[in-house]
Scaffold this motif. Structure first.
Motif, PDB file in Angstrom:
ATOM      1  N   VAL A  71       0.845  -1.189   0.000  1.00  0.00           N
ATOM      2  CA  VAL A  71       0.000   0.000   0.000  1.00  0.00           C
ATOM      3  C   VAL A  71       0.884   1.243   0.000  1.00  0.00           C
ATOM      4  CG1 VAL A  71      -1.780   1.254   1.239  1.00  0.00           C
ATOM      5  CG2 VAL A  71      -1.788  -1.244   1.228  1.00  0.00           C
ATOM      6  N   VAL A  72       0.694   2.091  -0.996  1.00  0.00           N
ATOM      7  CA  VAL A  72       1.504   3.292  -1.090  1.00  0.00           C
ATOM      8  C   VAL A  72       0.626   4.480  -1.419  1.00  0.00           C
ATOM      9  CG1 VAL A  72       3.574   2.070  -1.828  1.00  0.00           C
ATOM     10  CG2 VAL A  72       1.944   2.835  -3.539  1.00  0.00           C
ATOM     11  N   ALA A  73       1.143   5.663  -1.111  1.00  0.00           N
ATOM     12  CA  ALA A  73       0.417   6.884  -1.412  1.00  0.00           C
ATOM     13  C   ALA A  73       0.959   7.523  -2.682  1.00  0.00           C
ATOM     14  CB  ALA A  73       0.530   7.859  -0.238  1.00  0.00           C
ATOM     15  N   ALA A  74       1.988   6.919  -3.256  1.00  0.00           N
ATOM     16  CA  ALA A  74       2.617   7.486  -4.444  1.00  0.00           C
ATOM     17  C   ALA A  74       1.699   7.373  -5.654  1.00  0.00           C
ATOM     18  CB  ALA A  74       3.944   6.784  -4.708  1.00  0.00           C
ATOM     19  N   SER A  75       2.023   8.142  -6.689  1.00  0.00           N
ATOM     20  CA  SER A  75       1.256   8.119  -7.927  1.00  0.00           C
ATOM     21  C   SER A  75       1.896   7.156  -8.914  1.00  0.00           C
ATOM     22  CB  SER A  75       1.218   9.529  -8.535  1.00  0.00           C
ATOM     23  OG  SER A  75       0.770   9.473  -9.872  1.00  0.00           O
ATOM     24  N   PRO A  76       1.079   6.469  -9.744  1.00  0.00           N
ATOM     25  CA  PRO A  76       1.628   5.576 -10.764  1.00  0.00           C
ATOM     26  C   PRO A  76       2.145   6.324 -11.988  1.00  0.00           C
ATOM     27  CG  PRO A  76      -0.759   5.527 -10.846  1.00  0.00           C
ATOM     28  CD  PRO A  76      -0.385   6.367  -9.645  1.00  0.00           C
ATOM     29  N   GLU A  77       2.069   7.653 -11.977  1.00  0.00           N
ATOM     30  CA  GLU A  77       2.394   8.438 -13.167  1.00  0.00           C
ATOM     31  C   GLU A  77       3.832   8.220 -13.643  1.00  0.00           C
ATOM     32  OE1 GLU A  77       2.519  13.104 -14.715  1.00  0.00           O
ATOM     33  OE2 GLU A  77       1.725  12.596 -12.730  1.00  0.00           O
ATOM     34  N   ILE A  78       4.801   8.217 -12.724  1.00  0.00           N
ATOM     35  CA  ILE A  78       6.200   8.051 -13.113  1.00  0.00           C
ATOM     36  C   ILE A  78       6.404   6.720 -13.820  1.00  0.00           C
ATOM     37  CG2 ILE A  78       8.548   7.733 -12.239  1.00  0.00           C
ATOM     38  CD1 ILE A  78       7.870   9.688  -9.993  1.00  0.00           C
ATOM     39  N   ALA A  79       5.861   5.653 -13.231  1.00  0.00           N
ATOM     40  CA  ALA A  79       6.011   4.324 -13.815  1.00  0.00           C
ATOM     41  C   ALA A  79       5.278   4.224 -15.146  1.00  0.00           C
ATOM     42  CB  ALA A  79       5.494   3.267 -12.846  1.00  0.00           C
ATOM     43  N   ALA A  80       4.047   4.730 -15.210  1.00  0.00           N
ATOM     44  CA  ALA A  80       3.253   4.637 -16.429  1.00  0.00           C
ATOM     45  C   ALA A  80       3.924   5.371 -17.587  1.00  0.00           C
ATOM     46  CB  ALA A  80       1.853   5.197 -16.194  1.00  0.00           C
TER      47      ALA A  80
ATOM     48  N   ALA B   5       2.610   1.664  -6.770  1.00  0.00           N
ATOM     49  CA  ALA B   5       1.301   2.302  -6.892  1.00  0.00           C
ATOM     50  C   ALA B   5       0.558   1.816  -8.128  1.00  0.00           C
ATOM     51  CB  ALA B   5       1.467   3.823  -6.940  1.00  0.00           C
ATOM     52  N   LEU B   6       1.287   1.671  -9.230  1.00  0.00           N
ATOM     53  CA  LEU B   6       0.662   1.175 -10.459  1.00  0.00           C
ATOM     54  C   LEU B   6       0.224  -0.275 -10.275  1.00  0.00           C
ATOM     55  CD1 LEU B   6      -0.182   1.528 -13.356  1.00  0.00           C
ATOM     56  CD2 LEU B   6       2.189   1.161 -14.070  1.00  0.00           C
ATOM     57  N   ASN B   7       1.061  -1.067  -9.619  1.00  0.00           N
ATOM     58  CA  ASN B   7       0.699  -2.458  -9.343  1.00  0.00           C
ATOM     59  C   ASN B   7      -0.554  -2.530  -8.475  1.00  0.00           C
ATOM     60  OD1 ASN B   7       2.927  -3.296 -10.752  1.00  0.00           O
ATOM     61  ND2 ASN B   7       4.212  -3.573  -8.957  1.00  0.00           N
ATOM     62  N   GLU B   8      -0.628  -1.632  -7.498  1.00  0.00           N
ATOM     63  CA  GLU B   8      -1.787  -1.568  -6.624  1.00  0.00           C
ATOM     64  C   GLU B   8      -3.043  -1.245  -7.431  1.00  0.00           C
ATOM     65  OE1 GLU B   8      -3.399  -1.509  -2.560  1.00  0.00           O
ATOM     66  OE2 GLU B   8      -1.390  -1.985  -3.271  1.00  0.00           O
ATOM     67  N   ALA B   9      -2.923  -0.329  -8.379  1.00  0.00           N
ATOM     68  CA  ALA B   9      -4.073   0.051  -9.210  1.00  0.00           C
ATOM     69  C   ALA B   9      -4.530  -1.115 -10.079  1.00  0.00           C
ATOM     70  CB  ALA B   9      -3.710   1.253 -10.078  1.00  0.00           C
ATOM     71  N   LEU B  10      -3.584  -1.884 -10.594  1.00  0.00           N
ATOM     72  CA  LEU B  10      -3.931  -3.040 -11.409  1.00  0.00           C
ATOM     73  C   LEU B  10      -4.601  -4.123 -10.565  1.00  0.00           C
ATOM     74  CD1 LEU B  10      -0.733  -3.276 -13.645  1.00  0.00           C
ATOM     75  CD2 LEU B  10      -3.013  -2.508 -14.337  1.00  0.00           C
ATOM     76  N   GLU B  11      -4.125  -4.283  -9.349  1.00  0.00           N
ATOM     77  CA  GLU B  11      -4.757  -5.258  -8.447  1.00  0.00           C
ATOM     78  C   GLU B  11      -6.184  -4.828  -8.128  1.00  0.00           C
ATOM     79  OE1 GLU B  11      -5.434  -8.451  -5.851  1.00  0.00           O
ATOM     80  OE2 GLU B  11      -4.081  -8.115  -7.535  1.00  0.00           O
ATOM     81  N   GLU B  12      -6.392  -3.540  -7.945  1.00  0.00           N
ATOM     82  CA  GLU B  12      -7.745  -3.037  -7.700  1.00  0.00           C
ATOM     83  C   GLU B  12      -8.647  -3.285  -8.908  1.00  0.00           C
ATOM     84  OE1 GLU B  12      -7.438   1.055  -6.652  1.00  0.00           O
ATOM     85  OE2 GLU B  12      -6.504   0.669  -4.701  1.00  0.00           O
ATOM     86  N   ALA B  13      -8.084  -3.175 -10.117  1.00  0.00           N
ATOM     87  CA  ALA B  13      -8.863  -3.452 -11.323  1.00  0.00           C
ATOM     88  C   ALA B  13      -9.335  -4.897 -11.336  1.00  0.00           C
ATOM     89  CB  ALA B  13      -8.022  -3.148 -12.562  1.00  0.00           C
TER      90      ALA B  13
ATOM     91  N   GLU C 284      -6.885   4.426 -16.148  1.00  0.00           N
ATOM     92  CA  GLU C 284      -6.599   5.578 -15.301  1.00  0.00           C
ATOM     93  C   GLU C 284      -5.197   6.135 -15.534  1.00  0.00           C
ATOM     94  OE1 GLU C 284      -7.278   8.629 -12.808  1.00  0.00           O
ATOM     95  OE2 GLU C 284      -8.746   7.175 -13.529  1.00  0.00           O
ATOM     96  N   SER C 285      -4.189   5.271 -15.578  1.00  0.00           N
ATOM     97  CA  SER C 285      -2.801   5.736 -15.724  1.00  0.00           C
ATOM     98  C   SER C 285      -2.360   5.841 -17.173  1.00  0.00           C
ATOM     99  CB  SER C 285      -1.853   4.785 -14.994  1.00  0.00           C
ATOM    100  OG  SER C 285      -1.806   3.525 -15.644  1.00  0.00           O
ATOM    101  N   GLY C 286      -3.034   5.111 -18.070  1.00  0.00           N
ATOM    102  CA  GLY C 286      -2.620   5.072 -19.474  1.00  0.00           C
ATOM    103  C   GLY C 286      -1.505   4.085 -19.743  1.00  0.00           C
ATOM    104  N   ALA C 287      -1.025   3.377 -18.718  1.00  0.00           N
ATOM    105  CA  ALA C 287       0.088   2.436 -18.897  1.00  0.00           C
ATOM    106  C   ALA C 287      -0.309   1.277 -19.799  1.00  0.00           C
ATOM    107  CB  ALA C 287       0.544   1.901 -17.545  1.00  0.00           C
TER     108      ALA C 287
END
Length: 417
Positions: A16-25, A90-98, A403-406
């Protein structure tokens, strides 16, 4: 010569992180486009930018000095390793939520008599290390924290061939047998010291299926030729995100759950895919993901791509990542991964990548894995008239996180057959 192999797997770390997935995406899409432009112009192409960047991202956490600066430039990474790791988490977290959202939606549909198939996004991460080898604890803890990779110790010294079979079998299992023989013959040896595995399996149903009865042979300009060949083509009319860009049209087809979609980019010219590849940018990919909806009549060929393992080492060096491959000799610096000594230091020797994708009326199935081999170098719907879009010529595609466009996958179809 000691060999350290990284077989890197796409990891949805339980972090769990508060960071944004933007850098990775952004890094994922930028390198994906860079690598895609280096691929052969003939034939079909499929890469997993996310798998590749996850693999190289983990490797980057072990880079130091000039090698770290060089990798940051070529891979579009920030100099701050912690920021990169947190963004990937953070991006991994978003994908898991998907994945979780899709499962909940299907369960809700069943309560009202509906049916459907939840998104399958299976990811796994694991390090296989030589017993007794000196790895820096800070590197191991960072990879585990941000990419969710536990360590399993093995003995490559006594049985590297058996280790190869075991790791390849593990990857095959994680990808539902879609990625086989990831590590090539002689990819490991008795000098292997570390293998970090990255494997991704994706299977998703469309939010709204194509009608099988509407699929019919339709003309396709194979390889951009003026003449056409008949290929099985699906058709549907519905509201989709639509972008009329400079020299191309793009639509997105949502998967069940609507957190991921299939992005289709069709050039205006029959033989315009090459020019489109040259000018496509990460910003354009993000714009496609965020485009407004329009009613579209879409004609899309079914296709299946099963490319062989692709070596990326020469391509990455051509792009400017040379010291990581110890060119010139003695320049590689992965001291943050393991202590660099005058006659004993690590360098990348090769990067292998393999993918699979199949698209039909029900949805999409795809898989990918990436291997980085290292050696000891010293050792809302509008009311406009519907738009008709025919993917009857070579086109580009992506499986994209909305959401991230990745882009989890990105490729080109020159010949659907």
């Amino acid at each position: 010569m000691k060999i350290i192999a990284f077989v890197l797997s796409l990891s949805l770390a339980a972090h769990v992180v508060a960071a944004s997935p933007e850098i990775a995406a952004t890094a994922v899409n930028a390198l994906g486009l860079d690598l895609h432009r280096q691929m052969p112009k003939a034939g079909n192409v499929c890469l997993s930018p996310y798998s590749i960047q996850s693999a190289l991202g983990m490797t980057y956490l072990g880079a130091s000095g000039a090698t770290q600066e060089e990798m940051a430039r070529v891979l579009h990474f920030p100099k701050d390793k912690e920021a990169l790791g947190e963004s990937f988490a953070a991006l991994n977290e978003a994908l898991e939520e998907a994945r979780e959202n899709s499962a909940k939606e299907v369960e809700q549909m069943k309560k009202f008599g509906g049916s459907g198939e939840a998104l399958k996004l299976h990811v796994a991460n694991r390090l296989f290390g030589q017993q007794g080898y000196e790895f820096r604890e800070t590197f191991l803890s960072s990879v585990k924290s941000h990419f969710g990779a536990p360590m399993e110790f093995m003995n490559f010294l006594k049985d590297h061939a058996g280790a190869t079979r075991e790791i390849n079998g593990w990857v095959e299992k994680q990808t539902q047998k879609r990625i086989r023989d990831l590590i090539p013959e002689n990819g490991l040896s008795k000098e292997t010291r570390l293998v970090l595995v990255n494997a991704l399996y994706f299977k998703a149903a469309w939010a709204d299926d194509f009608n099988v009865q509407a699929t019919a042979p339709k003309p396709f300009h194979v390889n951009g030729a003026k003449t056409t060949a008949e290929v099985p083509t699906m058709s549907k009319q519905e509201h989709m995100r639509y972008l009329n860009g400079s020299g191309f049209q793009a639509v997105t087809l949502p998967y069940a759950g609507n957190d991921l979609h299939f992005l289709l980019i069709v050039p205006d010219d029959i033989n315009g895919v090459s020019n489109l590849e040259k000018k496509l940018t990460p910003e354009t990919l993000l714009a496609c993901a965020k485009a407004d909806t329009r009613e579209v009549i879409l004609h899309l060929p079914k296709f299946k791509i099963t490319p062989p393992t692709v070596p990326l080492g020469e391509v990455l060096q051509k792009m400017g990542m040379t010291t990581a491959f110890d060119k010139p000799q003695g320049s590689a610096d992965f001291d943050a991964m393991a202590p660099k000594k005058p006659d004993d230091y690590l360098a990348i020797s090769e990067v292998f990548h393999k993918t699979f994708i199949e698209l039909n009326e029900k949805g999409t199935e795809a898989a990918a894995a990436t291997v980085v081999v290292m050696t000891d170098a010293g050792a809302a719907a509008p009311t406009q008239k519907p738009i008709e879009l025919k993917a009857d010529r070579p086109f580009l595609f992506a499986i994209q996180h909305v959401e991230s466009g990745a882009c989890l996958f990105f490729g080109r179809v020159n010949d659907p057959m």
